[in-house]
Design a protein around this motif. Structure first.
Motif, PDB file in Angstrom:
ATOM      1  N   MET A   1      43.936  40.023  48.790  1.00 31.06           N
ATOM      2  CA  MET A   1      45.380  39.830  48.881  1.00 31.06           C
ATOM      3  C   MET A   1      45.717  38.419  49.359  1.00 31.06           C
ATOM      4  SD  MET A   1      46.764  42.519  47.734  1.00 31.06           S
ATOM      5  CE  MET A   1      48.468  42.213  48.198  1.00 31.06           C
ATOM      6  N   ILE A   2      44.917  37.892  50.270  1.00 29.55           N
ATOM      7  CA  ILE A   2      45.128  36.517  50.747  1.00 29.55           C
ATOM      8  C   ILE A   2      44.919  35.519  49.603  1.00 29.55           C
ATOM      9  CG2 ILE A   2      44.147  34.700  52.198  1.00 29.55           C
ATOM     10  CD1 ILE A   2      43.655  36.864  54.319  1.00 29.55           C
ATOM     11  N   LEU A   3      43.824  35.694  48.875  1.00 31.61           N
ATOM     12  CA  LEU A   3      43.535  34.792  47.763  1.00 31.61           C
ATOM     13  C   LEU A   3      44.592  34.889  46.676  1.00 31.61           C
ATOM     14  CD1 LEU A   3      39.675  35.310  47.456  1.00 31.61           C
ATOM     15  CD2 LEU A   3      40.883  33.374  48.483  1.00 31.61           C
ATOM     16  N   LEU A   4      45.032  36.109  46.404  1.00 31.88           N
ATOM     17  CA  LEU A   4      46.067  36.313  45.385  1.00 31.88           C
ATOM     18  C   LEU A   4      47.380  35.670  45.812  1.00 31.88           C
ATOM     19  CD1 LEU A   4      46.789  37.683  42.703  1.00 31.88           C
ATOM     20  CD2 LEU A   4      47.398  39.736  43.984  1.00 31.88           C
ATOM     21  N   SER A   5      47.747  35.834  47.061  1.00 32.84           N
ATOM     22  CA  SER A   5      48.988  35.244  47.578  1.00 32.84           C
ATOM     23  C   SER A   5      48.934  33.723  47.508  1.00 32.84           C
ATOM     24  CB  SER A   5      49.226  35.683  49.025  1.00 32.84           C
ATOM     25  OG  SER A   5      49.343  37.077  49.120  1.00 32.84           O
ATOM     26  N   LEU A   6      47.802  33.157  47.924  1.00 27.59           N
ATOM     27  CA  LEU A   6      47.652  31.701  47.891  1.00 27.59           C
ATOM     28  C   LEU A   6      47.730  31.170  46.456  1.00 27.59           C
ATOM     29  CD1 LEU A   6      44.822  31.169  50.522  1.00 27.59           C
ATOM     30  CD2 LEU A   6      47.209  30.467  50.736  1.00 27.59           C
ATOM     31  N   GLY A   7      47.101  31.906  45.529  1.00 24.81           N
ATOM     32  CA  GLY A   7      47.133  31.499  44.126  1.00 24.81           C
ATOM     33  C   GLY A   7      48.548  31.500  43.560  1.00 24.81           C
ATOM     34  N   LEU A   8      49.295  32.558  43.833  1.00 24.53           N
ATOM     35  CA  LEU A   8      50.670  32.651  43.336  1.00 24.53           C
ATOM     36  C   LEU A   8      51.589  31.648  44.030  1.00 24.53           C
ATOM     37  CD1 LEU A   8      51.024  36.529  43.020  1.00 24.53           C
ATOM     38  CD2 LEU A   8      50.966  34.859  41.162  1.00 24.53           C
ATOM     39  N   MET A   9      51.346  31.389  45.312  1.00 25.45           N
ATOM     40  CA  MET A   9      52.141  30.396  46.028  1.00 25.45           C
ATOM     41  C   MET A   9      51.910  28.998  45.441  1.00 25.45           C
ATOM     42  SD  MET A   9      51.758  31.774  49.935  1.00 25.45           S
ATOM     43  CE  MET A   9      52.504  30.315  50.669  1.00 25.45           C
ATOM     44  N   TYR A  10      50.664  28.731  45.070  1.00 27.80           N
ATOM     45  CA  TYR A  10      50.357  27.452  44.424  1.00 27.80           C
ATOM     46  C   TYR A  10      51.056  27.370  43.065  1.00 27.80           C
ATOM     47  CZ  TYR A  10      47.697  23.740  42.153  1.00 27.80           C
ATOM     48  OH  TYR A  10      47.341  22.609  41.482  1.00 27.80           O
ATOM     49  N   TYR A  11      51.056  28.474  42.329  1.00 22.22           N
ATOM     50  CA  TYR A  11      51.682  28.512  41.003  1.00 22.22           C
ATOM     51  C   TYR A  11      53.188  28.266  41.104  1.00 22.22           C
ATOM     52  CZ  TYR A  11      53.163  30.345  36.463  1.00 22.22           C
ATOM     53  OH  TYR A  11      53.736  30.480  35.225  1.00 22.22           O
ATOM     54  N   TYR A  12      53.835  28.818  42.131  1.00 28.28           N
ATOM     55  CA  TYR A  12      55.284  28.685  42.291  1.00 28.28           C
ATOM     56  C   TYR A  12      55.689  27.506  43.186  1.00 28.28           C
ATOM     57  CZ  TYR A  12      56.151  33.247  40.137  1.00 28.28           C
ATOM     58  OH  TYR A  12      56.249  34.286  39.255  1.00 28.28           O
ATOM     59  N   PHE A  13      54.718  26.683  43.596  1.00 26.95           N
ATOM     60  CA  PHE A  13      55.033  25.621  44.553  1.00 26.95           C
ATOM     61  C   PHE A  13      56.087  24.646  44.024  1.00 26.95           C
ATOM     62  CE2 PHE A  13      54.336  21.386  46.370  1.00 26.95           C
ATOM     63  CZ  PHE A  13      54.555  21.681  47.701  1.00 26.95           C
ATOM     64  N   GLU A  14      55.936  24.224  42.770  1.00 28.02           N
ATOM     65  CA  GLU A  14      56.907  23.270  42.222  1.00 28.02           C
ATOM     66  C   GLU A  14      58.289  23.902  42.084  1.00 28.02           C
ATOM     67  OE1 GLU A  14      55.345  21.591  38.641  1.00 28.02           O
ATOM     68  OE2 GLU A  14      54.041  20.202  39.732  1.00 28.02           O
ATOM     69  N   ASP A  15      58.347  25.195  41.812  1.00 29.17           N
ATOM     70  CA  ASP A  15      59.634  25.888  41.723  1.00 29.17           C
ATOM     71  C   ASP A  15      60.334  25.902  43.076  1.00 29.17           C
ATOM     72  OD1 ASP A  15      59.393  26.550  38.981  1.00 29.17           O
ATOM     73  OD2 ASP A  15      58.072  28.202  39.488  1.00 29.17           O
ATOM     74  N   ILE A  16      59.581  26.195  44.131  1.00 28.12           N
ATOM     75  CA  ILE A  16      60.199  26.244  45.457  1.00 28.12           C
ATOM     76  C   ILE A  16      60.540  24.839  45.940  1.00 28.12           C
ATOM     77  CG2 ILE A  16      58.134  26.130  46.925  1.00 28.12           C
ATOM     78  CD1 ILE A  16      61.058  28.571  47.366  1.00 28.12           C
TER      79      ILE A  16
END
Length: 213
Positions: A33-48
């Motif tokens: 879950m930590i790895l998945l969260s970090l991956g998705l946060m990286y994916y959405y970083f430019e959006d945020i």
């Protein structure tokens, strides 16, 4: 399991709950879950990052005179120009399975920008006689665009129809996207942060308990 009569019942209940939770949920789940969260946060970083950008667009003026080096990736810009009437209409995914119809077009005399504008907004603009007015939205470089398949289709269309060969440092101007406008992105990011911290705390508690025992 032996019980110490000197330990309060509340403490025993807490220990039993922790023991049950550990048996029900292996630690590997928390790690995943930590790895998945970090991956998705990286994916959405430019959006945020764009969500919290300055709300005033950078006015770049006439598209015909616009230089490539003035186009900054993931920026909020305003560009004026005469759109080529030969447009491409297509669908784009917006949040999972939902689609939205867009018009894709280019400015006369400009080979740096493909404009992507919602069909209803483009139609309203033309009805009001503002077709040559400024286009305001989010600029995303070609090589950083989130849907390369969609972009390839648009570039191929304009290359064949108009003979345009786009500058590799150019990009897509998504009309209508603005800072503080897409609250779904903010909610998604906050949920991911919550999942991340919850699982980090869970692992920390387990490791701390192992050291004590």
């Amino acid at each position: 399991m032996e019980f110490d009569s000197n330990i309060p019942s509340e403490k025993l209940d807490e220990d039993l709950k922790e023991e049950r939770s550990e048996k029900k949920r292996p630690i590997v789940v928390s790690i995943v879950m930590i790895l998945l969260s970090l991956g998705l946060m990286y994916y959405y970083f430019e959006d945020i990052a764009f969500f919290f950008a300055k709300p005033e667009p950078l006015v770049l003026g006439d598209a015909e005179r616009l230089l490539t080096h003035r186009l900054k990736h993931n920026s909020y810009i305003s560009v004026s120009g005469i759109p080529d009437p030969r447009m491409l209409r297509g669908d784009s995914y917006v949040y999972f399975f939902f689609t939205k119809k867009f018009n894709y077009y280019v400015f006369m005399g400009n080979t740096n920008i493909i404009v992507k504008e919602p069909v209803e907004l483009n139609k309203s603009r033309r009805e009001e006689g503002l077709d040559t007015g400024p286009r305001i939205g989010r600029f995303i470089r070609f090589d950083r665009y989130f849907n390369q398949r969609e972009l390839a289709q648009a570039r191929e269309f304009f290359t064949k129809k108009l003979g345009r060969h786009f500058d590799d440092k150019g990009g897509v101007l998504v009309v209508g996207e603005r800072p503080y406008g897409d609250f779904v992105t903010l909610v998604v990011y906050l949920v991911l942060l919550s999942v991340l911290f919850y699982n980090l705390i869970d692992i920390y508690k387990r490791v701390k308990k192992w050291k004590v025992s």
